[in-house]
Design a protein around this motif. Structure first.
Motif, PDB file in Angstrom:
ATOM      1  N   HIS A 181       0.941  -1.195   0.028  1.00  0.00           N
ATOM      2  CA  HIS A 181       0.135  -0.025   0.172  1.00  0.00           C
ATOM      3  C   HIS A 181       1.084   1.218  -0.092  1.00  0.00           C
ATOM      4  CE1 HIS A 181       0.567  -1.894   3.957  1.00  0.00           C
ATOM      5  NE2 HIS A 181       0.421  -0.583   4.299  1.00  0.00           N
ATOM      6  N   TYR A 223      -4.035   1.909  -2.064  1.00  0.00           N
ATOM      7  CA  TYR A 223      -3.621   3.258  -1.449  1.00  0.00           C
ATOM      8  C   TYR A 223      -3.591   3.347   0.118  1.00  0.00           C
ATOM      9  CZ  TYR A 223      -4.426   8.022   0.243  1.00  0.00           C
ATOM     10  OH  TYR A 223      -4.274   9.329   0.828  1.00  0.00           O
ATOM     11  N   ASP A 226      -6.514   4.202   2.431  1.00  0.00           N
ATOM     12  CA  ASP A 226      -7.811   3.293   2.541  1.00  0.00           C
ATOM     13  C   ASP A 226      -7.553   1.879   3.306  1.00  0.00           C
ATOM     14  OD1 ASP A 226      -9.038   4.545   0.541  1.00  0.00           O
ATOM     15  OD2 ASP A 226      -8.607   3.181  -1.193  1.00  0.00           O
ATOM     16  N   TYR A 227      -6.200   1.686   3.426  1.00  0.00           N
ATOM     17  CA  TYR A 227      -6.100   0.355   4.198  1.00  0.00           C
ATOM     18  C   TYR A 227      -5.804   0.893   5.686  1.00  0.00           C
ATOM     19  CZ  TYR A 227      -4.934  -2.086   0.152  1.00  0.00           C
ATOM     20  OH  TYR A 227      -5.003  -2.542  -1.158  1.00  0.00           O
ATOM     21  N   GLU A 229      -7.979   2.165   7.399  1.00  0.00           N
ATOM     22  CA  GLU A 229      -9.307   2.252   7.929  1.00  0.00           C
ATOM     23  C   GLU A 229      -9.634   0.619   8.351  1.00  0.00           C
ATOM     24  OE1 GLU A 229     -12.116   4.070   5.277  1.00  0.00           O
ATOM     25  OE2 GLU A 229     -13.977   3.733   6.599  1.00  0.00           O
ATOM     26  N   THR A 247      -6.215  -5.110  -3.328  1.00  0.00           N
ATOM     27  CA  THR A 247      -7.206  -4.599  -4.379  1.00  0.00           C
ATOM     28  C   THR A 247      -7.798  -5.637  -5.156  1.00  0.00           C
ATOM     29  OG1 THR A 247      -5.744  -4.130  -6.107  1.00  0.00           O
ATOM     30  CG2 THR A 247      -5.786  -2.265  -4.351  1.00  0.00           C
ATOM     31  N   TRP A 301     -15.330  -3.924   4.290  1.00  0.00           N
ATOM     32  CA  TRP A 301     -14.269  -2.770   3.711  1.00  0.00           C
ATOM     33  C   TRP A 301     -14.301  -3.137   2.239  1.00  0.00           C
ATOM     34  CZ3 TRP A 301      -9.747  -3.855   1.184  1.00  0.00           C
ATOM     35  CH2 TRP A 301      -8.813  -2.700   0.978  1.00  0.00           C
ATOM     36  N   GLU A 302     -13.873  -2.055   1.758  1.00  0.00           N
ATOM     37  CA  GLU A 302     -13.551  -2.252   0.406  1.00  0.00           C
ATOM     38  C   GLU A 302     -12.426  -0.909  -0.098  1.00  0.00           C
ATOM     39  OE1 GLU A 302     -16.456  -3.284  -3.014  1.00  0.00           O
ATOM     40  OE2 GLU A 302     -17.331  -1.941  -1.747  1.00  0.00           O
ATOM     41  N   PRO A 303     -11.543  -1.263  -0.997  1.00  0.00           N
ATOM     42  CA  PRO A 303     -10.484   0.054  -1.365  1.00  0.00           C
ATOM     43  C   PRO A 303     -11.290   0.709  -2.183  1.00  0.00           C
ATOM     44  CG  PRO A 303     -10.214  -1.854  -2.984  1.00  0.00           C
ATOM     45  CD  PRO A 303     -11.259  -2.628  -1.765  1.00  0.00           C
ATOM     46  N   LYS A 304     -10.867   1.983  -1.990  1.00  0.00           N
ATOM     47  CA  LYS A 304     -11.508   2.980  -3.049  1.00  0.00           C
ATOM     48  C   LYS A 304     -10.749   3.615  -4.173  1.00  0.00           C
ATOM     49  CE  LYS A 304     -14.121   4.750   1.384  1.00  0.00           C
ATOM     50  NZ  LYS A 304     -13.233   4.687   2.351  1.00  0.00           N
TER      51      LYS A 304
END
Ligand code: GDP
Length: 329
Positions: A181, A223, A226-227, A229, A247, A301-304
């Motif tokens: 990340h 990123y 994001d991680y 969180e 991802t 949770w999901e990556p943005k």
């Protein structure tokens, strides 16, 4: 207000996590090592809300003291020798800090405990480097480990000892198996930042070439913002557990170079890039790609930020930083 203690506060993830927890209303404590640590002043300038406590993952009494001062509800263990290449030349130090450091922090938490009905929750920064020579693709929480560096070996120990302490002492201890990340705060020694910085400097005429190791390795790059969180989400669960955070996309180092140079307005990347054996590693991790379905299902949770956006964010940041530096001099 909840209280959190972060080790590795001076690193990329420490910074993102401290900002995130501060935004959630936490009192944030950061453990900082060394005498007159050169990163302390900048950190305090950027994040004055962080309370710094001296301590070192190689020194158990200092961990106990840090816990006694911070009285945290949550401990995030992000501190480590985190650079794979360095771990080959300082393998023993890596084992001590990145591996045994986890054991020491778990022991310190057992000694200090936390409030009776509110035991300290623990997050361990596990790593996709534990998968190394991958046994299956994509990698999940159940994929066997086959580390390829002293760093990977130390992270496997850290991961396993968290599972063991959870099972042995009923601790609320979770691990995030985070795939690579990145972001503007990534250290320059890591490949993405090295590339984004070089693309910016070449564009501005400050540098003429980029000297690289392998261009073929594939990574699942997300990123960092994001991680972090996901780290927090893990500690909000009733039950501790392990989660892959990724991802689900993989790209070669060369793709990162191509995209970064193109974004800087340099079409013919090959004319600037040279390879040198000194950047090749004794053993390489050829391919990483994570399946974060469990994190999505359990944590929500999901990556943005996607790959293209990440490359652009990093190159734009380095263009601005390098231009400002050049203007000052
Ligand atoms: P890692 O996945 O934790 O080892 O993260 P890095 O960003 O250090 O390296 C990612 C990949 O890029 C690895 O396969 C490296 O071998 C490769 N790579 C190729 N050239 C370089 C280089 O000049 N520096 C770094 N750091 N990595 C490089």
């Amino acid at each position: 207000m909840p209280r959190a203690l972060i080790t590795g506060i001076t690193g990329q993830d420490g910074h993102h996590l401290a900002e995130f927890l501060h935004g959630k209303g936490y009192d944030v404590y950061g453990m900082i090592k060394g005498q007159n640590n050169p990163r302390a002043a900048k950190l305090q300038e950027e994040m004055p809300f962080v309370e710094l406590i001296p301590g070192d993952l190689a020194d158990l009494p200092s961990l106990v003291a840090a816990l006694q001062i911070a009285q945290p509800d949550e401990v995030y263990n992000l501190g480590a020798i985190s650079f794979v290449a360095l771990s080959f030349s300082q393998a023993e130090l890596t084992a001590n800090t990145t591996g045994l450091g986890v054991l020491r922090m778990l022991e310190a938490i057992r000694m200090v405990g936390g409030a009776q009905n509110n035991p300290i929750r623990f997050y361990q920064a596990s790593s996709s480097e534990m998968f190394g020579q991958v046994r299956e693709t994509p990698q999940t929480e159940l994929t066997p480990f086959h580390p390829r560096s002293p760093y990977g070996c130390a992270k496997v120990f850290g991961h396993d000892i968290v599972v063991n302490y959870r099972e042995s002492y009923d601790m609320h201890a979770s691990s995030g198996i985070l795939f690579n990340h990145e972001g503007p705060r990534r250290g320059i020694e890591f490949v993405t930042r090295k590339i984004s910085n070089a693309a910016a400097r070449v564009k501005l005429g400050l540098q003429h070439e980029l000297v690289m190791g392998t261009l073929d390795a594939k990574r699942d790059w997300g990123y960092a913002g994001d991680y972090v969180e996901a780290m927090w989400m893990m500690l909000q669960q009733d039950e501790p557990d392990d989660f892959v955070i990724s991802t689900g996309e993989t790209h070669t180092v060369q793709e990162f170079v191509e995209k970064a140079f193109a974004h800087a307005g340099l079409e013919d990347w090959e004319q600037y890039v040279r390879q040198d054996p000194k950047f090749f590693r004794p053993a390489e991790v050829d391919l990483l790609i994570g399946d974060s379905a469990k994190a999505k299902a359990v944590l929500g949770w999901e990556p943005k930020v996607g790959f293209d956006e990440l490359v652009k964010m990093m190159v734009d940041n380095d263009l601005a930083l390098e231009a400002a530096k050049a203007n000052r001099s």
